[in-house]
Design an enzyme around this catalytic site. Sequence first.
Site, mmCIF file in Angstrom:
data_model
loop_
_atom_site.group_PDB
_atom_site.id
_atom_site.type_symbol
_atom_site.label_atom_id
_atom_site.label_comp_id
_atom_site.label_asym_id
_atom_site.label_seq_id
_atom_site.Cartn_x
_atom_site.Cartn_y
_atom_site.Cartn_z
ATOM 1 N N LYS A 138 0.856 -1.197 0.000
ATOM 2 C CA LYS A 138 0.000 0.000 0.000
ATOM 3 C C LYS A 138 0.887 1.240 0.000
ATOM 4 C CE LYS A 138 -1.920 2.836 2.719
ATOM 5 N NZ LYS A 138 -1.842 4.011 1.819
ATOM 6 N N CYS A 140 13.831 10.619 6.708
ATOM 7 C CA CYS A 140 13.860 10.170 8.103
ATOM 8 C C CYS A 140 15.270 10.229 8.668
ATOM 9 C CB CYS A 140 13.304 8.759 8.204
ATOM 10 S SG CYS A 140 14.134 7.635 7.088
ATOM 11 N N GLU A 161 10.353 16.206 14.938
ATOM 12 C CA GLU A 161 10.740 15.953 13.551
ATOM 13 C C GLU A 161 9.997 16.943 12.655
ATOM 14 O OE1 GLU A 161 9.266 12.427 11.440
ATOM 15 O OE2 GLU A 161 11.307 12.103 10.714
ATOM 16 N N GLU A 182 9.624 1.384 10.625
ATOM 17 C CA GLU A 182 10.685 2.372 10.360
ATOM 18 C C GLU A 182 10.026 3.730 10.511
ATOM 19 O OE1 GLU A 182 13.747 1.690 9.891
ATOM 20 O OE2 GLU A 182 13.766 -0.408 9.275
HETATM 21 P P1 NAD Z 1 2.372 8.484 7.549
HETATM 22 O O1 NAD Z 1 2.656 7.736 8.795
HETATM 23 O O2 NAD Z 1 1.373 9.554 7.564
HETATM 24 O O3 NAD Z 1 1.925 7.475 6.385
HETATM 25 C C1 NAD Z 1 2.696 6.357 6.011
HETATM 26 C C2 NAD Z 1 1.794 5.332 5.366
HETATM 27 O O4 NAD Z 1 0.881 4.845 6.342
HETATM 28 C C3 NAD Z 1 0.951 5.843 4.208
HETATM 29 O O5 NAD Z 1 0.863 4.845 3.217
HETATM 30 C C4 NAD Z 1 -0.397 6.061 4.870
HETATM 31 O O6 NAD Z 1 -1.478 5.954 3.963
HETATM 32 C C5 NAD Z 1 -0.446 4.914 5.843
HETATM 33 N N1 NAD Z 1 -1.349 5.100 6.994
HETATM 34 C C6 NAD Z 1 -1.770 6.262 7.544
HETATM 35 N N2 NAD Z 1 -2.609 6.028 8.573
HETATM 36 C C7 NAD Z 1 -2.716 4.683 8.679
HETATM 37 C C8 NAD Z 1 -3.417 3.809 9.566
HETATM 38 N N3 NAD Z 1 -4.173 4.280 10.547
HETATM 39 N N4 NAD Z 1 -3.273 2.491 9.401
HETATM 40 C C9 NAD Z 1 -2.493 1.988 8.432
HETATM 41 N N5 NAD Z 1 -1.819 2.750 7.560
HETATM 42 C C10 NAD Z 1 -1.915 4.094 7.680
HETATM 43 O O7 NAD Z 1 3.812 9.003 7.072
HETATM 44 P P2 NAD Z 1 4.179 9.941 5.864
HETATM 45 O O8 NAD Z 1 3.724 11.331 6.204
HETATM 46 O O9 NAD Z 1 3.718 9.322 4.588
HETATM 47 O O10 NAD Z 1 5.771 9.863 5.886
HETATM 48 C C11 NAD Z 1 6.551 10.672 6.695
HETATM 49 C C12 NAD Z 1 7.039 9.925 7.924
HETATM 50 O O11 NAD Z 1 7.693 8.723 7.542
HETATM 51 C C13 NAD Z 1 8.075 10.701 8.716
HETATM 52 O O12 NAD Z 1 7.792 10.632 10.084
HETATM 53 C C14 NAD Z 1 9.370 9.967 8.424
HETATM 54 O O13 NAD Z 1 10.356 10.102 9.399
HETATM 55 C C15 NAD Z 1 8.908 8.580 8.266
HETATM 56 N N6 NAD Z 1 9.892 7.804 7.498
HETATM 57 C C16 NAD Z 1 10.687 6.893 8.150
HETATM 58 C C17 NAD Z 1 11.650 6.191 7.457
HETATM 59 C C18 NAD Z 1 12.537 5.186 8.138
HETATM 60 O O14 NAD Z 1 13.101 4.358 7.439
HETATM 61 N N7 NAD Z 1 12.646 5.183 9.442
HETATM 62 C C19 NAD Z 1 11.811 6.406 6.099
HETATM 63 C C20 NAD Z 1 11.005 7.341 5.465
HETATM 64 C C21 NAD Z 1 10.029 8.027 6.184
#
Ligand code: NAD
Length: 453
Positions: free
Chosen positions: A152, A261, A354, A227
């Site tokens: 997804k 991240c 962050e 992650e």
């Molecule tokens: P997000 O958590 O808003 O969304 C990530 C994914 O989760 C999307 O596909 C979203 O549709 C889905 N999602 C949202 N709510 C959900 C729920 N209740 N249940 C299941 N899935 C759900 O994150 P974002 O804004 O897309 O990305 C930014 C974040 O990602 C930042 O905090 C960043 O640090 C983190 N990130 C971490 C890494 C790592 O490897 N540690 C890498 C890249 C990004």
Amino acid sequence: MIEVVNPATEEVIERLEAATTEDADAAVARAKAAFPKWRAVESADRGRLLRRLADALDAEKESLAQLESRNTGKPISDARDEMGMVAETFHYYAGAPERLLGDTIPVSGGVDVTFREPLGVVALIVPWNFPLTIASWKMAPALAAGNTLVLKPAELTPLTALEFERIAREAGIPEGVVNVVVGPGREVGKRLVEHPDVAKIAFTGSTEVGKGIMAGAAGTIKRVTLELGGKSANVVFADADLEKAAASAPVAVFGNAGQDCCARSRILVEKGVFGEFLSLMEPAVTGMRVGNPFDEATDMGPLISVDHRENVASYVPEGAPVAIRGEAPEGAGFWYPPTVLAPVSNDDRAAAEEIFGPVVAVIPFEDEEDAIRLANDTIYGLSGSIWTQNGSRALRVARRIETGAISINSNTSVRVGTPFGGMKQSGVGRELGPHALDHYTEVKNVYFATEED
Ligand code: NAD
């Protein structure tokens, strides 16, 4: 409907029908039906199929990079590097099926062996900042270990995931092994997290959503790898090669417009060289070329959305200590200039949370002990850097900073062959390298009695 927008122009580039929970169920059912056959594919053949997929990804690298750049706004040169890594990740894990070794364990009365069994259907939920790259870190080891998957992507950036599904099919990955569903996280993502036929969730995204996923997965005791966010420290000692550290510090936080991240979004600088370091950093910040992602010379593109830009801007209120600021285009596009806040206290909101945008907090420290204390004074622990020419100090400090990955005299964190993941609230588990395979397999122990009674 999902409207996919180019963040550099604000134009709608694609309209897709959003998947529903029924679509998620159907994708899981397809993956479940495909699992027995996929796990039974001989390991050499599974490796060969993954190699073919890696070659196909290599061949389509340029068009994938263009699509990724258009959908995320990232500079085309970065998108090319990322698509190179996607193919490399599949090449790397194509060697894994034949190397999923077990153990033989000395026991009395018989022989004991272990097997690495696939989990079944795994669901992979990924964010918008490195859409296909992060998906590949999960898909390649998952498939190599014999799992089938449902991916997804983030609603904002689904286009390369859909292309991947086509490329996998054309490369000969059997029907039902790779399934992509594009839909809202709170419905489709949540359904995957709770689905009884999903054995594991591999999630990359924000710490807040990660907490909900961990809780949601508890209902069916799913395996979970997370992650999550970061607030990594870039620690610069007075004995460092200051020119090198200062030249690289801006890229380490403004790369991908800070939506990384691993961004070194806190720069900790030893007090005696604080002013000198900022002066050395200034040309690298003001010289950053922010603009058209398709210009080869562009260093930084726009932010992903207007809402995200608003959130980033909230960290730089009136009166914020803006020490250096770069330029950003005006007009259409979600632009924000590279911004350096200094001096900042580690307790300030800009240093504690962050931001996920091109804003960095520069924080002075007294000595080695103080640097370690400040670096660890965060809920996160994902990456980080140490700049010093004293080798003993470098290793001493590296061991004491609570983080999953740290680099000495470098600001890079991610390599296909080395483990990547977070400590503390930055996550659970490791991706990439050999360690990722542990999270897509279960150890099965088999005992054989050999004594005649
Ligand atoms: P997000 O958590 O808003 O969304 C990530 C994914 O989760 C999307 O596909 C979203 O549709 C889905 N999602 C949202 N709510 C959900 C729920 N209740 N249940 C299941 N899935 C759900 O994150 P974002 O804004 O897309 O990305 C930014 C974040 O990602 C930042 O905090 C960043 O640090 C983190 N990130 C971490 C890494 C790592 O490897 N540690 C890498 C890249 C990004």
